[in-house]
Design a protein around this motif. Sequence first.
Motif, PDB file in Angstrom:
ATOM      1  N   LEU A 139       5.413  -4.175  -6.303  1.00  0.00           N
ATOM      2  CA  LEU A 139       5.622  -5.694  -6.397  1.00  0.00           C
ATOM      3  C   LEU A 139       6.012  -6.288  -5.016  1.00  0.00           C
ATOM      4  CD1 LEU A 139       7.397  -5.725  -9.968  1.00  0.00           C
ATOM      5  CD2 LEU A 139       5.288  -6.362  -9.340  1.00  0.00           C
ATOM      6  N   ASN A 140       6.098  -5.605  -4.094  1.00  0.00           N
ATOM      7  CA  ASN A 140       6.354  -6.147  -2.595  1.00  0.00           C
ATOM      8  C   ASN A 140       7.852  -6.547  -2.607  1.00  0.00           C
ATOM      9  OD1 ASN A 140       5.596  -6.384  -0.022  1.00  0.00           O
ATOM     10  ND2 ASN A 140       5.284  -8.491  -0.317  1.00  0.00           N
ATOM     11  N   GLU A 141       8.677  -5.774  -3.220  1.00  0.00           N
ATOM     12  CA  GLU A 141      10.114  -6.111  -3.384  1.00  0.00           C
ATOM     13  C   GLU A 141      10.765  -5.281  -2.120  1.00  0.00           C
ATOM     14  OE1 GLU A 141      10.314  -6.693  -8.285  1.00  0.00           O
ATOM     15  OE2 GLU A 141      11.088  -4.953  -7.375  1.00  0.00           O
ATOM     16  N   VAL A 142      10.310  -4.324  -1.494  1.00  0.00           N
ATOM     17  CA  VAL A 142      11.051  -3.515  -0.728  1.00  0.00           C
ATOM     18  C   VAL A 142       9.933  -3.591   0.650  1.00  0.00           C
ATOM     19  CG1 VAL A 142      12.376  -2.390  -2.341  1.00  0.00           C
ATOM     20  CG2 VAL A 142      10.143  -1.421  -1.560  1.00  0.00           C
ATOM     21  N   ASP A 143      10.468  -2.935   1.911  1.00  0.00           N
ATOM     22  CA  ASP A 143       9.925  -2.569   3.021  1.00  0.00           C
ATOM     23  C   ASP A 143       9.247  -1.242   2.798  1.00  0.00           C
ATOM     24  OD1 ASP A 143      10.516  -5.160   4.587  1.00  0.00           O
ATOM     25  OD2 ASP A 143      12.546  -4.271   4.377  1.00  0.00           O
ATOM     26  N   PHE A 144       9.881  -0.473   2.390  1.00  0.00           N
ATOM     27  CA  PHE A 144       9.677   0.984   2.509  1.00  0.00           C
ATOM     28  C   PHE A 144      10.081   1.951   1.026  1.00  0.00           C
ATOM     29  CE2 PHE A 144      10.608   0.175   6.966  1.00  0.00           C
ATOM     30  CZ  PHE A 144       9.229   0.288   7.406  1.00  0.00           C
ATOM     31  N   LEU A 146      10.939   5.799  -0.416  1.00  0.00           N
ATOM     32  CA  LEU A 146      10.962   7.260  -0.171  1.00  0.00           C
ATOM     33  C   LEU A 146      10.502   8.069  -1.424  1.00  0.00           C
ATOM     34  CD1 LEU A 146      11.757   9.325   1.943  1.00  0.00           C
ATOM     35  CD2 LEU A 146      13.973   9.471   0.735  1.00  0.00           C
ATOM     36  N   VAL A 147       9.551   8.896  -1.401  1.00  0.00           N
ATOM     37  CA  VAL A 147       9.212   9.673  -2.565  1.00  0.00           C
ATOM     38  C   VAL A 147       8.561  10.933  -2.028  1.00  0.00           C
ATOM     39  CG1 VAL A 147       8.168   7.560  -3.726  1.00  0.00           C
ATOM     40  CG2 VAL A 147       6.647   8.594  -2.131  1.00  0.00           C
ATOM     41  N   SER A 148       8.507  11.969  -2.984  1.00  0.00           N
ATOM     42  CA  SER A 148       8.168  13.184  -2.700  1.00  0.00           C
ATOM     43  C   SER A 148       6.622  13.605  -2.923  1.00  0.00           C
ATOM     44  CB  SER A 148       9.208  14.258  -3.160  1.00  0.00           C
ATOM     45  OG  SER A 148       9.130  14.048  -4.588  1.00  0.00           O
ATOM     46  N   VAL A 149       6.013  12.705  -3.855  1.00  0.00           N
ATOM     47  CA  VAL A 149       4.919  12.638  -4.272  1.00  0.00           C
ATOM     48  C   VAL A 149       4.156  11.272  -3.892  1.00  0.00           C
ATOM     49  CG1 VAL A 149       3.213  13.028  -6.129  1.00  0.00           C
ATOM     50  CG2 VAL A 149       5.352  14.501  -5.911  1.00  0.00           C
ATOM     51  N   LEU A 150       3.122  11.333  -3.167  1.00  0.00           N
ATOM     52  CA  LEU A 150       2.543   9.976  -2.889  1.00  0.00           C
ATOM     53  C   LEU A 150       1.812   9.494  -4.449  1.00  0.00           C
ATOM     54  CD1 LEU A 150       0.603  10.859   0.304  1.00  0.00           C
ATOM     55  CD2 LEU A 150       2.766   9.645  -0.001  1.00  0.00           C
ATOM     56  N   ASN A 155      -2.359   1.892  -2.027  1.00  0.00           N
ATOM     57  CA  ASN A 155      -3.130   2.007  -0.674  1.00  0.00           C
ATOM     58  C   ASN A 155      -1.753   1.899   0.194  1.00  0.00           C
ATOM     59  OD1 ASN A 155      -4.780   2.748   1.295  1.00  0.00           O
ATOM     60  ND2 ASN A 155      -5.699   0.624   1.299  1.00  0.00           N
ATOM     61  N   VAL A 156      -1.337   3.022   0.789  1.00  0.00           N
ATOM     62  CA  VAL A 156      -0.145   2.948   1.490  1.00  0.00           C
ATOM     63  C   VAL A 156      -0.309   3.739   3.004  1.00  0.00           C
ATOM     64  CG1 VAL A 156       1.415   3.198  -0.510  1.00  0.00           C
ATOM     65  CG2 VAL A 156       0.556   5.471   0.475  1.00  0.00           C
ATOM     66  N   ASN A 157       0.677   3.410   3.738  1.00  0.00           N
ATOM     67  CA  ASN A 157       0.989   4.226   5.123  1.00  0.00           C
ATOM     68  C   ASN A 157       1.853   5.213   4.894  1.00  0.00           C
ATOM     69  OD1 ASN A 157      -1.308   2.972   6.682  1.00  0.00           O
ATOM     70  ND2 ASN A 157      -0.119   1.221   6.876  1.00  0.00           N
ATOM     71  N   LYS A 158       2.142   6.070   5.690  1.00  0.00           N
ATOM     72  CA  LYS A 158       3.275   6.854   5.393  1.00  0.00           C
ATOM     73  C   LYS A 158       3.711   7.504   6.644  1.00  0.00           C
ATOM     74  CE  LYS A 158       0.664  11.341   4.916  1.00  0.00           C
ATOM     75  NZ  LYS A 158       0.551  12.792   3.981  1.00  0.00           N
ATOM     76  N   ILE A 271       7.069   5.602   2.852  1.00  0.00           N
ATOM     77  CA  ILE A 271       5.836   4.900   2.553  1.00  0.00           C
ATOM     78  C   ILE A 271       5.907   3.533   2.542  1.00  0.00           C
ATOM     79  CG2 ILE A 271       4.718   6.932   1.157  1.00  0.00           C
ATOM     80  CD1 ILE A 271       5.082   5.600  -1.372  1.00  0.00           C
ATOM     81  N   TRP A 272       4.822   2.524   2.795  1.00  0.00           N
ATOM     82  CA  TRP A 272       4.654   1.193   2.816  1.00  0.00           C
ATOM     83  C   TRP A 272       3.238   0.894   2.494  1.00  0.00           C
ATOM     84  CZ3 TRP A 272       5.287   3.964   7.048  1.00  0.00           C
ATOM     85  CH2 TRP A 272       4.526   3.735   8.205  1.00  0.00           C
ATOM     86  N   LEU A 273       3.060  -0.381   1.690  1.00  0.00           N
ATOM     87  CA  LEU A 273       1.913  -0.723   1.375  1.00  0.00           C
ATOM     88  C   LEU A 273       0.884  -1.059   2.811  1.00  0.00           C
ATOM     89  CD1 LEU A 273       2.641  -3.467  -1.440  1.00  0.00           C
ATOM     90  CD2 LEU A 273       1.791  -1.051  -1.580  1.00  0.00           C
ATOM     91  N   LYS A 274       0.069  -0.723   2.949  1.00  0.00           N
ATOM     92  CA  LYS A 274      -0.803  -0.985   3.967  1.00  0.00           C
ATOM     93  C   LYS A 274      -1.227  -2.546   4.341  1.00  0.00           C
ATOM     94  CE  LYS A 274      -3.534   3.392   4.819  1.00  0.00           C
ATOM     95  NZ  LYS A 274      -5.088   3.971   4.718  1.00  0.00           N
ATOM     96  N   SER A 275      -1.216  -3.266   3.124  1.00  0.00           N
ATOM     97  CA  SER A 275      -1.425  -4.569   3.388  1.00  0.00           C
ATOM     98  C   SER A 275      -0.160  -5.325   3.535  1.00  0.00           C
ATOM     99  CB  SER A 275      -1.865  -5.220   1.999  1.00  0.00           C
ATOM    100  OG  SER A 275      -0.989  -4.838   0.909  1.00  0.00           O
TER     101      SER A 275
END
Length: 310
Positions: A139-144, A146-150, A155-158, A271-275
């Motif tokens: 929902l684009n509520e955060v910048d980043f 933290l997860v242990s499973v992608l 579509n994310v950068n990490k 992680i964060w959204l590529k977009s």
Amino acid sequence: MYYTLHQLQIFLKISELQSITKASEELHLTQPAVSIQLKNFQEQFPIPLTEVVGRQLFITDFGKEIAQAAERIINQIEEINYKTMAYQGNLSGRLKLSVVSTGKYVMPYFLSDFITENKGVDLIMDVTNKLKVIRSLELNEVDFALVSVLPEKLNVNKVELMPNKLFYVSNYDRQLPKTVSKKYLFEKIPLIYREPGSATRNAMEAFIQKNNFSVNKTIELTSNEAVKQAVISGLGCSIMPLIGNKNALKNKELKIIPTKELPITTTWNLIWLKSKNLSPVAVAFLDFLKERKEGIIKKKFGWIDDFLNI
């Protein structure tokens, strides 16, 4: 009307939590002080902002509109402060993160120096389960996050931060046969699970399914800390992340049971959204991690090596 910014902040927090007690705790104020400020704020309006039904505090429809206006005012004032600091050449703004519950033992160490060195940066970090973390990212509520499973569908950068290792653990005093099989550990001893949606639970269930174990007795708890205390008390055993159990292991409250095919190893990923169009603060944090990540791991998590040869 002569209400203050302080009163707006207090009323907004009360409206979010619907509790004077909880608001006072989050604002680090006494309950009487919060009650007085709410009373003074209410006196400036001819329409009730709150109502009490039974012993529960509720925000009226009018109060909800005032809370929304208060939030806009507070955000605008913060924006003024950020712009002022930016003109002075200081990094300023908000850094928003959503972190899976076990990540609370990891993420603060990668944030501490960055926040300390950049006084104009405000940190907002929500600690919750994996499903809610992914939802907030989606929902684009955060910048980043933290997860242990992608996540599979985003579509994310990490940035890989560090390994996350999960071991079979029991309380220190549990007596086991000299030669103990995986089947015995998973079928004869009650197993303590995290709640559905937890990455730790998913890893544990995948391991059990892979080995075709038939688990007879289970206990489900909703936080890593609750699972740890349940294992320490002797209620059962569990597969748990090593991170977060340092003191319990060193104090001989927990012990790792060497088990074939364990530990399960995943990776903590930021992680964060590529977009996503990252803010200057978010970009600066990524630069900080690139430069300082290895030093933080060595300094703050070097103790992990003591347990990896078990």
